[in-house]
Design a protein around this motif. Structure first.
Motif, short mmCIF file in Angstrom:
data_model
loop_
_atom_site.label_atom_id
_atom_site.label_comp_id
_atom_site.label_asym_id
_atom_site.label_seq_id
_atom_site.Cartn_x
_atom_site.Cartn_y
_atom_site.Cartn_z
N LEU A 131 0.81 -1.21 0.00
CA LEU A 131 0.00 0.00 0.00
C LEU A 131 0.85 1.26 0.00
N ILE A 132 0.44 2.23 -0.80
CA ILE A 132 1.09 3.53 -0.86
C ILE A 132 0.73 4.33 0.40
N ASN A 133 -0.54 4.28 0.78
CA ASN A 133 -1.04 4.97 1.97
C ASN A 133 -1.70 3.92 2.86
N ALA A 134 -0.92 3.33 3.74
CA ALA A 134 -1.40 2.20 4.55
C ALA A 134 -2.46 2.60 5.57
N ASN A 135 -2.47 3.83 6.01
CA ASN A 135 -3.42 4.28 7.03
C ASN A 135 -4.15 5.55 6.59
N PRO A 136 -5.04 5.45 5.61
CA PRO A 136 -5.73 6.66 5.15
C PRO A 136 -6.74 7.15 6.18
N VAL A 137 -7.01 8.42 6.14
CA VAL A 137 -8.06 9.01 6.99
C VAL A 137 -9.39 8.67 6.34
N THR B 56 -8.72 14.62 -5.46
CA THR B 56 -7.54 14.86 -4.63
C THR B 56 -7.02 13.53 -4.10
N PRO B 57 -5.89 13.04 -4.62
CA PRO B 57 -5.31 11.79 -4.09
C PRO B 57 -4.99 11.94 -2.61
N THR B 58 -4.97 10.83 -1.89
CA THR B 58 -4.73 10.88 -0.45
C THR B 58 -3.28 11.21 -0.10
N VAL B 59 -2.36 10.92 -1.02
CA VAL B 59 -0.95 11.26 -0.81
C VAL B 59 -0.38 11.87 -2.08
N GLU B 60 0.64 12.69 -1.93
CA GLU B 60 1.21 13.42 -3.07
C GLU B 60 1.85 12.50 -4.12
N HIS B 61 2.33 11.35 -3.70
CA HIS B 61 3.00 10.44 -4.63
C HIS B 61 2.14 9.22 -4.94
N CYS B 62 0.83 9.39 -4.93
CA CYS B 62 -0.11 8.29 -5.16
C CYS B 62 0.10 7.68 -6.55
N SER B 63 0.50 6.42 -6.57
CA SER B 63 0.71 5.75 -7.85
C SER B 63 -0.61 5.31 -8.49
N MET B 64 -1.69 5.43 -7.73
CA MET B 64 -3.01 5.03 -8.22
C MET B 64 -3.81 6.20 -8.79
N ALA B 65 -3.23 7.39 -8.83
CA ALA B 65 -3.97 8.57 -9.29
C ALA B 65 -4.52 8.38 -10.70
N THR B 66 -3.73 7.81 -11.59
CA THR B 66 -4.20 7.60 -12.96
C THR B 66 -5.33 6.58 -13.00
N ILE B 67 -5.24 5.52 -12.20
CA ILE B 67 -6.30 4.51 -12.14
C ILE B 67 -7.58 5.15 -11.59
N ARG C 148 -19.65 8.74 -6.35
CA ARG C 148 -19.32 8.72 -4.92
C ARG C 148 -18.99 7.33 -4.39
N ASP C 149 -19.54 6.29 -4.98
CA ASP C 149 -19.33 4.93 -4.47
C ASP C 149 -18.23 4.16 -5.17
N ILE C 150 -17.50 4.81 -6.07
CA ILE C 150 -16.36 4.13 -6.71
C ILE C 150 -15.38 3.75 -5.62
N LYS C 151 -14.93 2.50 -5.66
CA LYS C 151 -14.00 2.03 -4.62
C LYS C 151 -12.57 2.44 -4.96
N ASP C 152 -11.82 2.74 -3.93
CA ASP C 152 -10.41 3.05 -4.08
C ASP C 152 -9.68 1.78 -4.53
N PRO C 153 -8.69 1.88 -5.44
CA PRO C 153 -7.97 0.69 -5.90
C PRO C 153 -7.16 -0.01 -4.80
N GLU C 154 -6.81 0.71 -3.73
CA GLU C 154 -5.97 0.13 -2.67
C GLU C 154 -6.72 -0.26 -1.41
N HIS C 155 -7.86 0.35 -1.19
CA HIS C 155 -8.55 0.18 0.09
C HIS C 155 -10.01 -0.22 -0.13
N PRO C 156 -10.64 -0.80 0.88
CA PRO C 156 -12.05 -1.19 0.74
C PRO C 156 -13.01 -0.02 0.99
N TYR C 157 -12.55 1.20 0.75
CA TYR C 157 -13.36 2.39 0.99
C TYR C 157 -13.70 3.06 -0.33
N SER C 158 -14.78 3.84 -0.29
CA SER C 158 -15.17 4.58 -1.49
C SER C 158 -14.31 5.84 -1.61
#
Length: 159
Positions: free
Chosen positions: A5-11, A82-93, A46-56
């Motif tokens: 995970l790029i952001n292991a503990n997202p808010v 707005t990606p959760t981190v500045e270096h989010c490798s999932m931004a394009t996805i 709004r309900d699109i799931k994040d590629p890394e986490h089980p959250y929308s």
């Protein structure tokens, strides 16, 4: 979904209360074109799931209703995420998921513009260019692995 995970503990934020769509009091006309507004676009994504986490994307505050712009008269929609981190490798996805969801949900007359929020990603210009280039998007969607990832993010969740 993804290992390492790029952001292991997202808010995690609370989901916004769903607003009921107001029924038009105008006479029913099955051929009348109904305007599309900011709330409708937000409800689609709004309900699109994040590629890394089980959250929308809404729960991670990657997207907000305020970051959706609609000009129904000119058939134009812009979503700024707005990606959760500045270096989010999932931004394009994430951007690809937003684009595909809107392409599947909106009439074809709409031009959809997907953008990373200014200053929120290290390679903002490159991500924006990639997400708004028809040929690059088409090529990405021809990749079965990418398409599977997008479809997984768009799959409905039953919570």
């Amino acid at each position: 979904m993804v290992s390492g995970l790029i952001n292991a503990n997202p808010v995690i934020y609370e989901k916004k209360q769903r607003q009921p769509r107001s029924a038009q009091s105008l006479p029913s006309d099955e051929y009348r074109v109904e305007p599309i507004d900011q709330q409708e676009i937000f409800d689609h994504i709004r309900d699109i799931k994040d590629p890394e986490h089980p959250y929308s994307l809404e729960e991670l505050k990657v997207i907000t209703e305020e970051a959706v712009e609609v000009n129904d008269q000119n058939s134009y929609v812009r979503v700024t995420f707005t990606p959760t981190v500045e270096h989010c490798s999932m931004a394009t996805i994430i951007g690809l998921c937003l684009r595909v969801k809107l392409l599947r949900s909106l009439p074809s007359r709409y031009k959809v513009d997907i953008r990373v929020a200014p200053g929120s990603h290290a390679t903002e210009a490159a991500v924006n260019k990639q997400l708004n280039d028809k040929e690059r998007v088409a090529a990405a969607l021809e990749n079965p692995n990418l398409l599977d990832m997008v479809d997984e993010c768009l799959a409905p969740s039953y919570d």
